[in-house]
Design a protein around this motif. Structure first.
Motif, PDB file in Angstrom:
ATOM      1  N   ARG A  95       0.804  -1.227   0.000  1.00  0.00           N
ATOM      2  CA  ARG A  95       0.000   0.000   0.000  1.00  0.00           C
ATOM      3  C   ARG A  95       0.836   1.277   0.000  1.00  0.00           C
ATOM      4  NH1 ARG A  95      -5.399  -0.940   3.774  1.00  0.00           N
ATOM      5  NH2 ARG A  95      -6.340  -2.578   2.466  1.00  0.00           N
ATOM      6  N   PRO A  96       1.898   1.360   0.818  1.00  0.00           N
ATOM      7  CA  PRO A  96       2.700   2.590   0.769  1.00  0.00           C
ATOM      8  C   PRO A  96       3.330   2.833  -0.602  1.00  0.00           C
ATOM      9  CG  PRO A  96       3.185   1.331   2.754  1.00  0.00           C
ATOM     10  CD  PRO A  96       2.350   0.452   1.891  1.00  0.00           C
ATOM     11  N   MET A  97       3.809   1.754  -1.257  1.00  0.00           N
ATOM     12  CA  MET A  97       4.424   1.912  -2.561  1.00  0.00           C
ATOM     13  C   MET A  97       3.412   2.359  -3.616  1.00  0.00           C
ATOM     14  SD  MET A  97       7.736   1.302  -2.591  1.00  0.00           S
ATOM     15  CE  MET A  97       7.641   2.430  -1.198  1.00  0.00           C
ATOM     16  N   VAL A  98       2.229   1.750  -3.587  1.00  0.00           N
ATOM     17  CA  VAL A  98       1.186   2.133  -4.546  1.00  0.00           C
ATOM     18  C   VAL A  98       0.737   3.566  -4.291  1.00  0.00           C
ATOM     19  CG1 VAL A  98      -1.188   1.663  -5.287  1.00  0.00           C
ATOM     20  CG2 VAL A  98       0.409  -0.235  -4.923  1.00  0.00           C
ATOM     21  N   PHE A  99       0.594   3.922  -3.003  1.00  0.00           N
ATOM     22  CA  PHE A  99       0.195   5.284  -2.649  1.00  0.00           C
ATOM     23  C   PHE A  99       1.173   6.303  -3.216  1.00  0.00           C
ATOM     24  CE2 PHE A  99       0.241   8.972   0.140  1.00  0.00           C
ATOM     25  CZ  PHE A  99      -1.114   9.276   0.271  1.00  0.00           C
ATOM     26  N   LEU A 100       2.460   6.073  -2.996  1.00  0.00           N
ATOM     27  CA  LEU A 100       3.483   6.995  -3.498  1.00  0.00           C
ATOM     28  C   LEU A 100       3.553   6.966  -5.027  1.00  0.00           C
ATOM     29  CD1 LEU A 100       6.384   6.336  -0.964  1.00  0.00           C
ATOM     30  CD2 LEU A 100       5.106   8.466  -1.231  1.00  0.00           C
ATOM     31  N   GLY A 101       3.464   5.777  -5.591  1.00  0.00           N
ATOM     32  CA  GLY A 101       3.595   5.656  -7.033  1.00  0.00           C
ATOM     33  C   GLY A 101       2.513   6.385  -7.787  1.00  0.00           C
ATOM     34  N   ARG A 102       1.285   6.338  -7.294  1.00  0.00           N
ATOM     35  CA  ARG A 102       0.192   7.013  -7.976  1.00  0.00           C
ATOM     36  C   ARG A 102       0.292   8.527  -7.874  1.00  0.00           C
ATOM     37  NH1 ARG A 102      -4.892   2.963  -6.507  1.00  0.00           N
ATOM     38  NH2 ARG A 102      -4.163   1.248  -7.830  1.00  0.00           N
ATOM     39  N   ARG A 103       1.097   9.017  -6.961  1.00  0.00           N
ATOM     40  CA  ARG A 103       1.303  10.458  -6.803  1.00  0.00           C
ATOM     41  C   ARG A 103       2.692  10.889  -7.248  1.00  0.00           C
ATOM     42  NH1 ARG A 103      -2.029   8.063  -3.705  1.00  0.00           N
ATOM     43  NH2 ARG A 103      -3.918   9.064  -2.895  1.00  0.00           N
ATOM     44  N   SER A 104       3.422   9.973  -7.868  1.00  0.00           N
ATOM     45  CA  SER A 104       4.828  10.243  -8.208  1.00  0.00           C
ATOM     46  C   SER A 104       4.995  11.339  -9.251  1.00  0.00           C
ATOM     47  CB  SER A 104       5.509   8.956  -8.693  1.00  0.00           C
ATOM     48  OG  SER A 104       4.851   8.441  -9.829  1.00  0.00           O
ATOM     49  N   TYR A 121       7.211  14.427  -8.302  1.00  0.00           N
ATOM     50  CA  TYR A 121       8.413  14.717  -9.090  1.00  0.00           C
ATOM     51  C   TYR A 121       8.437  16.182  -9.527  1.00  0.00           C
ATOM     52  CZ  TYR A 121      11.678  14.521 -13.028  1.00  0.00           C
ATOM     53  OH  TYR A 121      12.710  14.769 -13.900  1.00  0.00           O
ATOM     54  N   LEU A 122       7.312  16.678 -10.040  1.00  0.00           N
ATOM     55  CA  LEU A 122       7.271  18.053 -10.520  1.00  0.00           C
ATOM     56  C   LEU A 122       7.250  19.074  -9.389  1.00  0.00           C
ATOM     57  CD1 LEU A 122       4.838  18.111 -13.591  1.00  0.00           C
ATOM     58  CD2 LEU A 122       7.328  18.340 -13.569  1.00  0.00           C
ATOM     59  N   PHE A 169       7.099  17.367   2.043  1.00  0.00           N
ATOM     60  CA  PHE A 169       6.424  18.574   1.573  1.00  0.00           C
ATOM     61  C   PHE A 169       5.876  18.353   0.160  1.00  0.00           C
ATOM     62  CE2 PHE A 169       6.024  23.153   2.583  1.00  0.00           C
ATOM     63  CZ  PHE A 169       5.468  23.597   1.394  1.00  0.00           C
ATOM     64  N   ALA A 170       6.721  17.791  -0.697  1.00  0.00           N
ATOM     65  CA  ALA A 170       6.295  17.523  -2.068  1.00  0.00           C
ATOM     66  C   ALA A 170       5.165  16.501  -2.103  1.00  0.00           C
ATOM     67  CB  ALA A 170       7.476  17.042  -2.905  1.00  0.00           C
ATOM     68  N   LEU A 171       5.222  15.515  -1.208  1.00  0.00           N
ATOM     69  CA  LEU A 171       4.154  14.520  -1.146  1.00  0.00           C
ATOM     70  C   LEU A 171       2.840  15.156  -0.723  1.00  0.00           C
ATOM     71  CD1 LEU A 171       3.186  11.605  -1.320  1.00  0.00           C
ATOM     72  CD2 LEU A 171       3.969  11.270   1.037  1.00  0.00           C
ATOM     73  N   LEU A 190      -2.792  17.699  -5.259  1.00  0.00           N
ATOM     74  CA  LEU A 190      -2.926  17.733  -6.714  1.00  0.00           C
ATOM     75  C   LEU A 190      -3.599  16.469  -7.236  1.00  0.00           C
ATOM     76  CD1 LEU A 190       0.578  19.214  -7.588  1.00  0.00           C
ATOM     77  CD2 LEU A 190      -1.630  20.321  -8.007  1.00  0.00           C
ATOM     78  N   TYR A 191      -3.249  15.341  -6.657  1.00  0.00           N
ATOM     79  CA  TYR A 191      -3.831  14.066  -7.101  1.00  0.00           C
ATOM     80  C   TYR A 191      -5.343  14.060  -6.875  1.00  0.00           C
ATOM     81  CZ  TYR A 191      -4.475   8.979  -7.455  1.00  0.00           C
ATOM     82  OH  TYR A 191      -4.897   7.728  -7.826  1.00  0.00           O
ATOM     83  N   ARG A 192      -5.761  14.576  -5.735  1.00  0.00           N
ATOM     84  CA  ARG A 192      -7.191  14.556  -5.413  1.00  0.00           C
ATOM     85  C   ARG A 192      -7.981  15.597  -6.201  1.00  0.00           C
ATOM     86  NH1 ARG A 192     -10.056  15.108   0.594  1.00  0.00           N
ATOM     87  NH2 ARG A 192     -12.212  15.034  -0.198  1.00  0.00           N
ATOM     88  N   TRP A 193      -7.451  16.816  -6.289  1.00  0.00           N
ATOM     89  CA  TRP A 193      -8.237  17.918  -6.826  1.00  0.00           C
ATOM     90  C   TRP A 193      -7.955  18.233  -8.290  1.00  0.00           C
ATOM     91  CZ3 TRP A 193     -12.082  18.565  -3.783  1.00  0.00           C
ATOM     92  CH2 TRP A 193     -11.923  18.424  -2.399  1.00  0.00           C
ATOM     93  N   VAL A 194      -6.849  17.726  -8.820  1.00  0.00           N
ATOM     94  CA  VAL A 194      -6.506  18.052 -10.211  1.00  0.00           C
ATOM     95  C   VAL A 194      -6.342  16.790 -11.057  1.00  0.00           C
ATOM     96  CG1 VAL A 194      -4.888  19.251 -11.746  1.00  0.00           C
ATOM     97  CG2 VAL A 194      -5.349  20.168  -9.455  1.00  0.00           C
TER      98      VAL A 194
END
Length: 366
Positions: A291-300, A304-305, A332-334, A340-344
């Protein structure tokens, strides 16, 4: 950045070697979100972690994104062609536009605003680079700017534009697999030779390495050649070997003559082999599917940007580069990425899919 196909039960295949029919039937390619997460964090820690993280050489992790993009995009297009009998360019481009552009232009706009408020729009050379950033010529900016991390998007966008159209043009050829394989191999050869004069071509060779892997795995004979890598024990060895390569990039580069142009093709091949091991059932995939890896990966993508903007905020209270600063920048970036993942990202992706799929049309996972 590319989303892996979604699934219901991709992990239901029993432990053991993966067979070709089971691979083709996978409604998603598991483990790739976790791989994205590790690549994104490696880049952040390399940028802001200081000498402690030099061995990580996170800069080359961007090549992992390139090879992964080539593999996923080609796999999706080949499966769409198999299921629908054709490649739908309009649908593909709509999905890509709404996947990439909203977050990209929002963060570019925010960067311009904050740099302007600080009075550094000209001194930072962001104003000089802005015309190229607006048309995805990011990789052509050969000087540092507050949005410099976006250079990889310029490379990927040109691939997204050209490669699906090329696959479509070859679809009517009787022996299209042979033609496509020949085009990819010829393209890699030309790009590697061209890297002597322009380092930009090397990035496209990494992408084509992923395309080549997708073409090979899509065919029964090609899959049979790489099938031994899907054994759980072999997959673990491949993963450990890749970690060793990641940690010895500098000495290996020196052994190959001191130029990074020599190490990038080696790295792209290693990533391709790793992708086979990651997709196969076993401990490697289970670790990357946590779960942590998938969570981070979907927001990567957003993470990154967002890293440069996050670093600007963090550096006012935490000096660096240091491990502490790298952790703070990542968190901070996360946080920015989650918003951004949720709203954009998710609303834009859903909208793009609605536009790409006429009502009542069966969809191919994308």
């Amino acid at each position: 950045m590319v989303d892996a196909p979604r699934s219901g039960r991709a992990g239901s295949h029993p432990i053991g070697r993966l067979d070709h029919s089971a691979y083709l039937a996978m409604p998603r390619l598991p483990g790739l979100d976790g791989l994205r997460a590790l690549a994104a964090l490696a880049v952040v820690f390399f940028h802001f972690g200081g000498p402690t993280w030099d061995r990580l050489q996170g800069w080359i992790g961007v090549q992992l994104f390139f090879t992964l993009s080539g593999f996923l995009i080609t796999t999706l297009l080949l499966r769409e062609e198999r299921d629908l009998g054709r490649i739908r360019l309009r649908a593909f481009y709509l999905r890509r536009v709404f996947r990439i552009l909203p977050v990209y232009f929002l963060l570019l706009g925010l960067t311009v605003v904050f740099v302007s408020i600080g009075g550094n729009l000209t001194d930072s050379r962001l104003a000089d680079a802005l015309p190229l950033y607006l048309v995805f010529g990011n990789e052509l900016v050969d000087y540092n700017t507050p949005f410099g991390v976006s250079w990889s998007l310029g490379v990927e966008e040109k691939f997204y534009l050209a490669w699906p159209a090329l696959l479509l043009l070859t679809a009517a050829v009787a022996r299209r697999f042979t033609l496509r394989l020949g085009l990819v191999l010829a393209g890699i050869a030309v790009l590697l030779v061209g890297a002597r004069w322009s380092s930009l071509t090397l990035h496209y060779a990494s992408i084509l390495a992923g395309c080549l892997l997708a073409l090979v795995l899509h065919q029964p004979r090609g899959f049979a050649v790489l099938r031994p890598l899907t054994r759980p024990a072999v997959a673990v060895l491949v993963a450990l070997g890749f970690v060793a390569l990641q940690l010895t990039i500098v000495p290996l580069r020196d052994a190959l003559g001191g130029g990074w142009r020599a190490i990038v093709p080696v790295y792209a091949v290693a990533v391709a082999l790793l992708l086979v091991a990651v997709v196969a059932p076993g401990p490697v995939r289970r670790a990357l599917e946590s779960r942590p890896m998938v969570f981070l990966g979907r927001r990567s993508y957003s993470l990154y940007l967002s890293q440069s903007m996050a670093a600007s905020a963090v550096s006012t209270v935490i000096p660096g580069p240091s491990t502490v600063q790298a952790v703070a920048v990542s968190l901070f970036a996360l946080g920015m990425a989650c918003a951004l993942y949720r709203w954009v990202e998710r609303p834009a992706i859903r909208h793009g899919r609605r536009l790409a799929e006429p009502r009542g049309t069966a969809t191919v996972p994308a």
